[in-house]
Motif scaffolding. Sequence first.
Motif, PDB file in Angstrom:
ATOM      1  N   ALA A  84       6.753  63.318   8.572  1.00  0.00           N
ATOM      2  CA  ALA A  84       6.515  64.587   7.936  1.00  0.00           C
ATOM      3  C   ALA A  84       6.602  64.764   6.392  1.00  0.00           C
ATOM      4  CB  ALA A  84       7.587  65.673   8.374  1.00  0.00           C
ATOM      5  N   GLY A  85       7.167  63.678   5.996  1.00  0.00           N
ATOM      6  CA  GLY A  85       7.071  63.842   4.315  1.00  0.00           C
ATOM      7  C   GLY A  85       8.317  64.384   3.845  1.00  0.00           C
ATOM      8  N   VAL A  86       9.467  64.502   4.532  1.00  0.00           N
ATOM      9  CA  VAL A  86      10.661  65.057   4.033  1.00  0.00           C
ATOM     10  C   VAL A  86      11.228  63.826   3.183  1.00  0.00           C
ATOM     11  CG1 VAL A  86      13.148  65.691   4.730  1.00  0.00           C
ATOM     12  CG2 VAL A  86      11.045  66.754   5.881  1.00  0.00           C
ATOM     13  N   LEU A  87      11.477  62.749   3.962  1.00  0.00           N
ATOM     14  CA  LEU A  87      12.075  61.549   3.249  1.00  0.00           C
ATOM     15  C   LEU A  87      10.872  60.450   2.890  1.00  0.00           C
ATOM     16  CD1 LEU A  87      14.552  60.621   6.157  1.00  0.00           C
ATOM     17  CD2 LEU A  87      15.095  61.736   3.794  1.00  0.00           C
ATOM     18  N   ARG A  88      11.326  59.773   1.939  1.00  0.00           N
ATOM     19  CA  ARG A  88      10.598  58.797   1.169  1.00  0.00           C
ATOM     20  C   ARG A  88      11.014  57.397   1.453  1.00  0.00           C
ATOM     21  NH1 ARG A  88       8.470  58.667  -4.392  1.00  0.00           N
ATOM     22  NH2 ARG A  88       8.621  56.541  -5.184  1.00  0.00           N
TER      23      ARG A  88
ATOM     24  N   VAL B  99       1.071  69.551   7.354  1.00  0.00           N
ATOM     25  CA  VAL B  99       2.058  69.482   8.048  1.00  0.00           C
ATOM     26  C   VAL B  99       3.041  70.323   8.599  1.00  0.00           C
ATOM     27  CG1 VAL B  99       3.895  67.699   8.561  1.00  0.00           C
ATOM     28  CG2 VAL B  99       1.922  66.951   7.186  1.00  0.00           C
TER      29      VAL B  99
ATOM     30  N   TRP C  12       6.448  71.007  10.343  1.00  0.00           N
ATOM     31  CA  TRP C  12       7.892  70.411  10.809  1.00  0.00           C
ATOM     32  C   TRP C  12       8.800  71.375  11.396  1.00  0.00           C
ATOM     33  CZ3 TRP C  12      12.699  69.768   7.294  1.00  0.00           C
ATOM     34  CH2 TRP C  12      13.448  69.004   7.981  1.00  0.00           C
TER      35      TRP C  12
ATOM     36  N   ARG D  65      13.736  71.535   2.520  1.00  0.00           N
ATOM     37  CA  ARG D  65      12.992  70.515   2.984  1.00  0.00           C
ATOM     38  C   ARG D  65      11.697  70.868   3.730  1.00  0.00           C
ATOM     39  NH1 ARG D  65      18.510  67.580   5.130  1.00  0.00           N
ATOM     40  NH2 ARG D  65      19.148  67.219   3.035  1.00  0.00           N
ATOM     41  N   LEU D  66      11.867  72.178   4.447  1.00  0.00           N
ATOM     42  CA  LEU D  66      10.758  72.772   5.046  1.00  0.00           C
ATOM     43  C   LEU D  66       9.534  73.046   3.666  1.00  0.00           C
ATOM     44  CD1 LEU D  66      12.223  75.244   7.471  1.00  0.00           C
ATOM     45  CD2 LEU D  66      10.711  73.317   7.975  1.00  0.00           C
TER      46      LEU D  66
ATOM     47  N   GLN E 113       9.450  71.696   1.009  1.00  0.00           N
ATOM     48  CA  GLN E 113       8.822  70.411   0.457  1.00  0.00           C
ATOM     49  C   GLN E 113       7.735  69.869   1.477  1.00  0.00           C
ATOM     50  OE1 GLN E 113      11.578  67.255  -0.621  1.00  0.00           O
ATOM     51  NE2 GLN E 113      10.193  65.734   0.187  1.00  0.00           N
ATOM     52  N   VAL E 114       7.885  69.998   2.895  1.00  0.00           N
ATOM     53  CA  VAL E 114       6.949  69.492   3.907  1.00  0.00           C
ATOM     54  C   VAL E 114       5.485  70.250   3.419  1.00  0.00           C
ATOM     55  CG1 VAL E 114       6.200  69.755   6.247  1.00  0.00           C
ATOM     56  CG2 VAL E 114       8.484  68.813   5.335  1.00  0.00           C
ATOM     57  N   VAL E 115       5.924  71.797   3.322  1.00  0.00           N
ATOM     58  CA  VAL E 115       4.528  72.501   3.126  1.00  0.00           C
ATOM     59  C   VAL E 115       3.767  72.416   1.766  1.00  0.00           C
ATOM     60  CG1 VAL E 115       3.970  75.060   2.894  1.00  0.00           C
ATOM     61  CG2 VAL E 115       5.482  74.500   4.577  1.00  0.00           C
TER      62      VAL E 115
ATOM     63  N   PRO F 266       6.640  67.452  -2.432  1.00  0.00           N
ATOM     64  CA  PRO F 266       7.636  67.496  -3.314  1.00  0.00           C
ATOM     65  C   PRO F 266       7.587  67.778  -4.891  1.00  0.00           C
ATOM     66  CG  PRO F 266       7.093  65.091  -2.600  1.00  0.00           C
ATOM     67  CD  PRO F 266       6.242  66.119  -2.142  1.00  0.00           C
TER      68      PRO F 266
ATOM     69  N   ARG G  46      14.124  62.108  -5.857  1.00  0.00           N
ATOM     70  CA  ARG G  46      13.348  61.300  -5.065  1.00  0.00           C
ATOM     71  C   ARG G  46      13.949  60.891  -3.855  1.00  0.00           C
ATOM     72  NH1 ARG G  46      13.352  56.904  -7.617  1.00  0.00           N
ATOM     73  NH2 ARG G  46      11.599  55.654  -6.841  1.00  0.00           N
ATOM     74  N   THR G  47      15.233  60.391  -3.969  1.00  0.00           N
ATOM     75  CA  THR G  47      15.689  60.139  -2.833  1.00  0.00           C
ATOM     76  C   THR G  47      16.976  61.082  -2.277  1.00  0.00           C
ATOM     77  OG1 THR G  47      17.587  58.998  -3.918  1.00  0.00           O
ATOM     78  CG2 THR G  47      15.908  57.830  -3.414  1.00  0.00           C
TER      79      THR G  47
ATOM     80  N   PRO H  50      16.120  64.672  -0.684  1.00  0.00           N
ATOM     81  CA  PRO H  50      15.176  65.817  -0.340  1.00  0.00           C
ATOM     82  C   PRO H  50      15.991  67.082  -0.323  1.00  0.00           C
ATOM     83  CG  PRO H  50      15.617  64.665   1.448  1.00  0.00           C
ATOM     84  CD  PRO H  50      16.335  63.860   0.514  1.00  0.00           C
TER      85      PRO H  50
END
Lengths: 346, 229
Positions: free
Chosen positions: A49-53, A66, A68, B72-73, B75-77, B80, B226-227, B229
């Motif tokens: 989904a692009g939450v985690l890298r 996307v 989620w 995080r939602l 971020q998905v939309v 980042p 970056r790590t 979210p």
Amino acid sequence: MRLEGVWLRYQRRAPWVLRETDVRIGPGEVAVVLGRNGVGKSTLLQLAAGVLRPTRGRVVDRPGVVGWVPERFPADQPFTVGAYLTAMGRVAGLSGPEADRAVRHWIDRLGLIRFHGVRLPQLSKGTAQKVGLAQALLRPPGLLVLDEPWEGFDATARELVPEVVGEVLAGGGAVLVSDHRGETVRLPGARHWTVADGTVAEEAPAGDAAVAVVELAIPAAGVAAAVARLRAAGHHVLRVREPAALPSTTRPASVPPADAVPTADAAPTAGSVPPGGPVPPGGPVSSAGPVSSAGPVLGSEGGLERGSGAPADAGNGELGGPTPSSPARGAPAERDLTRPAPEVTR
Amino acid sequence: MIALVRLRLAGFVRTGVALAPVLAGLLALGVLYGGGRAQPAEAYAVSAVVLFPVLAWQTKILLDVEPDVQRRLAQVVLGPARERAAGLLAAAVAGFGTVVVALIFPWLVGGVTGPTGPGDRAVVVGVALGVWVHLLALPGAVGLGALASRAITRSAGYGVAVLAVGVVGALVLGLSGSAVPWLAPPLMPAARALTGHPGPTTGVLLTAWAAAWATAALAGYAWGRRTRP
């Protein structure tokens, strides 16, 4: 979309959650992510989904839109359902009128109308999950990622998930869904990705050996003829029973129109019902005695073009014995209509 | 992205958590202006120093009020970069509101006065310098608050520690005679400059210093996210 050589760990020197993961999913495809608790199913979904890298490797060709649906919707927010969804529609790039239209559509579709003005923290778990599902669909997603979407849903809502999945697939989208309850029997034809020991393996599709169970409601007068036609068409009729309560009409996307039983359209069509326990070949067809105006309900197996091969479970007692009831508004029969169950055997 | 800024500001205001930094800011300003009258530029210079921790705390609260999964939602939309930018922009807008209150407050309680002697600045100039010094403090405060946010620190305890160390460091390292004043945002040097008559060069240098410090803090936030979210 492809995950190429993806490794992930949450902190430096922490153990790897996923190692050397290479999977791909294309438009119009659905993949079910299976595995025990804590093996990394949600991690895999969040990577997609692009939450985690990824710590190593890369995710390529992720669709622009996307959706989620997290395992637990964050309901601790000071908004009403309508205001939240409208705001998320605007965040997703919809104009004001577009967002309003999309919100009205999904609120109506998911049965959230009476919750429109209710604040999110006041929602039950299942209703909050519906809001989570709605926010992911406000813009038609090119990739829909569903993390345990059946969790907390009532019987009717559980039927909505495969419908929504079917619509996304029909629109050219891809769907990733995790499940540990065997509910993916509702997604016949899905690819199965199994996560174990940090790796993801794709199981070969079960193919023709897989079965799915469909319940049909037909006029009482046509029972005998319908059973005969179904058997003639090679379907395995499991039983005939009285329709104590029927859930809303559903029709899995991958199921062709109910031409196997032409009379089915005359009455509500029930969702899939996985009966449990071995069924003898040419299984019993029992009369349910007096029938209501809605007609008896007839369980038939083998009516789907593409079987899922996923575990089915017990029906409402006649063949599979009693099952633990799940939250539902209807009578026991309605609960049974939506329960997953153990293996169905021919 | 603007829609997400609005959503986050609405969440910040509607939860009521916005009250805490606002009350703290008003309390600090009340103490500051309760002791008598001062020239606008000098009063505003001290006001900016006093408000720096309030603005940083307000930023942390604004970024923390949203549940992690909702962040995080978003971020998905949005992706980042835009999700993070929206959070920082929302914090900057909220901080700007606090700055406006800080600029108006002394006039309401009689904490400032017009020119009383031949060497005093005109009120307009004093107010303009006050706006400048507050805007000098705001980006650094937003950067510090972002570094202290839950998304980065992952716990309330570490978040408070980052905030406290950052504020104390900004004040102590900014004292005159500090060996490494450039490690802190130029709050104290700007306050000292406004007690005199700073030239344009000083203004440009202080502005560049503040911008560089804020850029470093915000880059640290972006790198940390970056790590996280």
